[in-house]
Design an enzyme around this catalytic site. Structure first.
Site, PDB file in Angstrom:
ATOM      1  N   ARG A  68       0.823  -1.216   0.000  1.00  0.00           N
ATOM      2  CA  ARG A  68       0.000   0.000   0.000  1.00  0.00           C
ATOM      3  C   ARG A  68       0.855   1.263   0.000  1.00  0.00           C
ATOM      4  NH1 ARG A  68      -3.728   2.514   4.463  1.00  0.00           N
ATOM      5  NH2 ARG A  68      -5.092   3.777   3.161  1.00  0.00           N
ATOM      6  N   HIS A  72       0.608   4.420  -2.501  1.00  0.00           N
ATOM      7  CA  HIS A  72       0.440   5.799  -2.040  1.00  0.00           C
ATOM      8  C   HIS A  72       1.608   6.684  -2.437  1.00  0.00           C
ATOM      9  CE1 HIS A  72      -3.071   5.717   1.014  1.00  0.00           C
ATOM     10  NE2 HIS A  72      -3.221   4.750   0.138  1.00  0.00           N
ATOM     11  N   ASN A 106      -3.055   9.232   4.702  1.00  0.00           N
ATOM     12  CA  ASN A 106      -1.777   8.554   4.935  1.00  0.00           C
ATOM     13  C   ASN A 106      -1.489   8.276   6.402  1.00  0.00           C
ATOM     14  OD1 ASN A 106      -1.004   8.373   2.223  1.00  0.00           O
ATOM     15  ND2 ASN A 106      -0.221  10.476   2.234  1.00  0.00           N
ATOM     16  N   HIS A 206      -6.171  -5.874  -2.998  1.00  0.00           N
ATOM     17  CA  HIS A 206      -7.030  -6.069  -1.830  1.00  0.00           C
ATOM     18  C   HIS A 206      -7.369  -7.548  -1.618  1.00  0.00           C
ATOM     19  CE1 HIS A 206      -8.523  -1.595  -1.943  1.00  0.00           C
ATOM     20  NE2 HIS A 206      -7.276  -1.719  -1.552  1.00  0.00           N
TER      21      HIS A 206
HETATM   22  C1  HEM Z   1      -8.687   1.760  -6.450  1.00  0.00           C
HETATM   23  C2  HEM Z   1      -8.666   2.603  -5.452  1.00  0.00           C
HETATM   24  C3  HEM Z   1      -8.272   2.211  -4.041  1.00  0.00           C
HETATM   25  C4  HEM Z   1      -8.952   2.554  -2.918  1.00  0.00           C
HETATM   26  C5  HEM Z   1     -10.221   3.402  -2.827  1.00  0.00           C
HETATM   27  C6  HEM Z   1      -8.243   1.953  -1.809  1.00  0.00           C
HETATM   28  C7  HEM Z   1      -8.611   2.111  -0.476  1.00  0.00           C
HETATM   29  C8  HEM Z   1      -8.030   1.448   0.566  1.00  0.00           C
HETATM   30  C9  HEM Z   1      -8.458   1.570   1.936  1.00  0.00           C
HETATM   31  C10 HEM Z   1      -9.565   2.485   2.438  1.00  0.00           C
HETATM   32  C11 HEM Z   1      -7.698   0.730   2.668  1.00  0.00           C
HETATM   33  C12 HEM Z   1      -7.789   0.473   4.170  1.00  0.00           C
HETATM   34  C13 HEM Z   1      -6.778   1.294   4.917  1.00  0.00           C
HETATM   35  C14 HEM Z   1      -6.910   1.161   6.402  1.00  0.00           C
HETATM   36  O1  HEM Z   1      -8.033   1.157   6.918  1.00  0.00           O
HETATM   37  O2  HEM Z   1      -5.879   1.056   7.081  1.00  0.00           O
HETATM   38  C15 HEM Z   1      -6.788   0.071   1.771  1.00  0.00           C
HETATM   39  C16 HEM Z   1      -5.865  -0.886   2.130  1.00  0.00           C
HETATM   40  C17 HEM Z   1      -5.006  -1.496   1.256  1.00  0.00           C
HETATM   41  N1  HEM Z   1      -4.795  -1.149  -0.065  1.00  0.00           N
HETATM   42 FE1  HEM Z   1      -6.039  -0.013  -1.180  1.00  0.00          FE
HETATM   43  N2  HEM Z   1      -7.176   1.247  -2.276  1.00  0.00           N
HETATM   44  C18 HEM Z   1      -7.136   1.387  -3.632  1.00  0.00           C
HETATM   45  C19 HEM Z   1      -6.182   0.882  -4.476  1.00  0.00           C
HETATM   46  C20 HEM Z   1      -5.099   0.148  -4.074  1.00  0.00           C
HETATM   47  C21 HEM Z   1      -3.988  -0.188  -4.902  1.00  0.00           C
HETATM   48  C22 HEM Z   1      -3.804   0.277  -6.337  1.00  0.00           C
HETATM   49  C23 HEM Z   1      -3.173  -0.950  -4.153  1.00  0.00           C
HETATM   50  C24 HEM Z   1      -1.828  -1.567  -4.522  1.00  0.00           C
HETATM   51  C25 HEM Z   1      -1.427  -1.896  -5.734  1.00  0.00           C
HETATM   52  C26 HEM Z   1      -3.787  -1.104  -2.853  1.00  0.00           C
HETATM   53  C27 HEM Z   1      -3.304  -1.882  -1.832  1.00  0.00           C
HETATM   54  C28 HEM Z   1      -3.838  -1.951  -0.564  1.00  0.00           C
HETATM   55  C29 HEM Z   1      -3.411  -2.901   0.445  1.00  0.00           C
HETATM   56  C30 HEM Z   1      -2.389  -4.018   0.260  1.00  0.00           C
HETATM   57  C31 HEM Z   1      -4.150  -2.606   1.596  1.00  0.00           C
HETATM   58  C32 HEM Z   1      -4.069  -3.323   2.957  1.00  0.00           C
HETATM   59  C33 HEM Z   1      -3.139  -2.585   3.856  1.00  0.00           C
HETATM   60  C34 HEM Z   1      -2.810  -3.318   5.153  1.00  0.00           C
HETATM   61  O3  HEM Z   1      -3.347  -4.360   5.458  1.00  0.00           O
HETATM   62  O4  HEM Z   1      -1.916  -2.821   5.869  1.00  0.00           O
HETATM   63  N3  HEM Z   1      -4.935  -0.401  -2.835  1.00  0.00           N
HETATM   64  N4  HEM Z   1      -7.001   0.530   0.488  1.00  0.00           N
HETATM   65 CA   LIG Z   2       5.455  10.036  -4.466  1.00  0.00          CA
END
Ligand code: HEM
Ligand SMILES: [Ca+2]
Ligand SMILES: [Ca+2]
Length: 340
Positions: A68, A72, A106, A206
């Site tokens: 993530r 970001h 962030n 995800h």
């Molecule tokens: C398409 C739009 C996206 C949205 C709206 C989104 C939104 C989010 C949100 C809200 C979380 C939860 C954060 C938290 O509560 O701590 C999350 C977690 C995560 N996102 Fe996304 N995300 C997006 C795209 C991506 C992309 C492109 C990637 C990587 C290539 C990604 C990888 C992850 C991962 C691996 C987590 C889990 C983090 C953890 O367990 O520590 N996301 N994302």
């Molecule tokens: Ca950057």
């Protein structure tokens, strides 16, 4: 298909990442190379790998968190390690310049993700001082964690410079939200030179990781002012999520898995979940509801190898967004601090 419910509730974990489904080519940007450090630090992939493998074993939550982090980073001012710059302390909160990490989107990036990148960078500095950027180390570490969790191994091109600034003001509008519509998702991705295939494939990140209740609680109790749950969400999932996330008074630290079937495995279950109305965020489920993205979801749900290929290709494109070269950037020694 019976999804294994109720969900496990874990303490705060984080990650980042996503992939892309075939199709459209991103515009050519600065060129990165597989051989960028062939003369100056030929062992860099291996050195990073010697840090990420034990980290994954000791602290599996660091994997999704780093993935993530990479996302970001790339979505705000390109893949330049701007996200890694630490907030300054002292001097009074009002006086200090706000960096990307100070922004809400962030704030819940876990410290363990930053620490992991810092450890990998320190190991690289030992062998090749002052040569390899933090931006490249982050790209390599993200790849490693995808692979360690059972996902594809793909070659990472290198040659990104680190940013000379990190500005809070650059974050707004650059990262989609959990309740973004497909229109909004497509617009933000397009602004990075990424297409609909990239959106669907990268969202497959995800398949691992966890989210805090605040990002989806709106779907559980009062969807769109109806005082009902989102009718699109599987009723058993609604029930399980309500147990973890009360409408009021819940802990802000509770997190639940994105992927109810295989939360720790980097596989294509994310897409089958969307078909079964088990998507966690509105922005996840929307990919199956919208006619532009639904065929791509179905495609990837049907074939793990196709997902792996699409994800690797889209990570390559995402990893090339607005890359800085030459004197536009620096090679930091410590990732949380600019050189001067
Ligand atoms: C398409 C739009 C996206 C949205 C709206 C989104 C939104 C989010 C949100 C809200 C979380 C939860 C954060 C938290 O509560 O701590 C999350 C977690 C995560 N996102 Fe996304 N995300 C997006 C795209 C991506 C992309 C492109 C990637 C990587 C290539 C990604 C990888 C992850 C991962 C691996 C987590 C889990 C983090 C953890 O367990 O520590 N996301 N994302
Ligand atoms: Ca950057
Ligand atoms: Ca999974």
């Amino acid at each position: 298909r019976e999804a294994p419910l109720p969900l496990p509730v874990a303490q705060a974990a984080v990650a980042a990442g996503a992939a892309a489904v075939g199709g459209r080519r991103a515009p050519v940007r600065h060129e990165l190379s597989l051989y960028f450090y062939a003369k100056t630090c030929p062992g860099v992939d291996q050195i990073v790998g010697n840090v990420t493998a034990p980290r994954f074993r000791d602290d599996p939550a660091a994997g999704p968190a780093v993935l993530r982090l990479f996302y970001h980073d790339c979505f705000v001012e390109g893949c330049d390690a701007s996200i890694l710059i630490a907030p300054t302390t002292g001097g009074g909160a009002a006086a200090r310049p706000r960096v990307e990490r100070d922004v809400d989107d962030n704030r819940n990036l876990p410290q363990e993700a930053f620490d992991t990148v810092e450890m990998a960078k320190a190991a690289v500095e030992k062998s090749c001082p002052g040569v390899v950027t933090c931006a490249d180390v982050l790209a390599l570490a993200a790849r490693d964690f995808v692979h360690l969790a059972g996902g594809p191994y793909y070659a990472v091109k290198k040659g990104r410079k680190d940013s000379k600034v990190s500005l809070a003001g650059k974050v707004r509008g650059s990262l989609p939200r959990a309740n973004s519509t497909v229109d909004e998702l497509l617009r933000v991705f397009a602004s990075k030179g990424l297409g609909v295939g990239d959106l669907v494939a990268l969202s497959g990140a995800h398949t691992v990781g966890f989210a805090h209740c605040a990002h989806f609680v709106g779907r559980l109790y009062d969807f769109g002012g109806t005082r009902q749950a989102d009718p699109v969400m599987d009723a058993r999932l609604v029930k399980a999520l309500r147990m973890s996330c009360p409408s009021t008074g819940g802990s802000a630290r509770v997190v639940v898995p994105f992927d109810v079937s295989t939360p720790f495995q980097f596989d294509h279950a994310y897409y089958a979940n969307l078909q079964a109305r088990l998507g966690l965020l509105a922005s996840d489920q929307a990919l199956f509801l919208d006619a532009r993205t639904r065929p791509l979801v179905q495609d990837l749900a049907a074939d793990k190898n196709r997902f792996f290929q699409a994800f690797a290709a889209s990570m390559d494109r995402m990893g090339s967004v607005h890359v800085k070269k030459g004197r536009k950037g620096e090679v930091r020694r410590v990732c949380s601090q600019h050189l001067s």
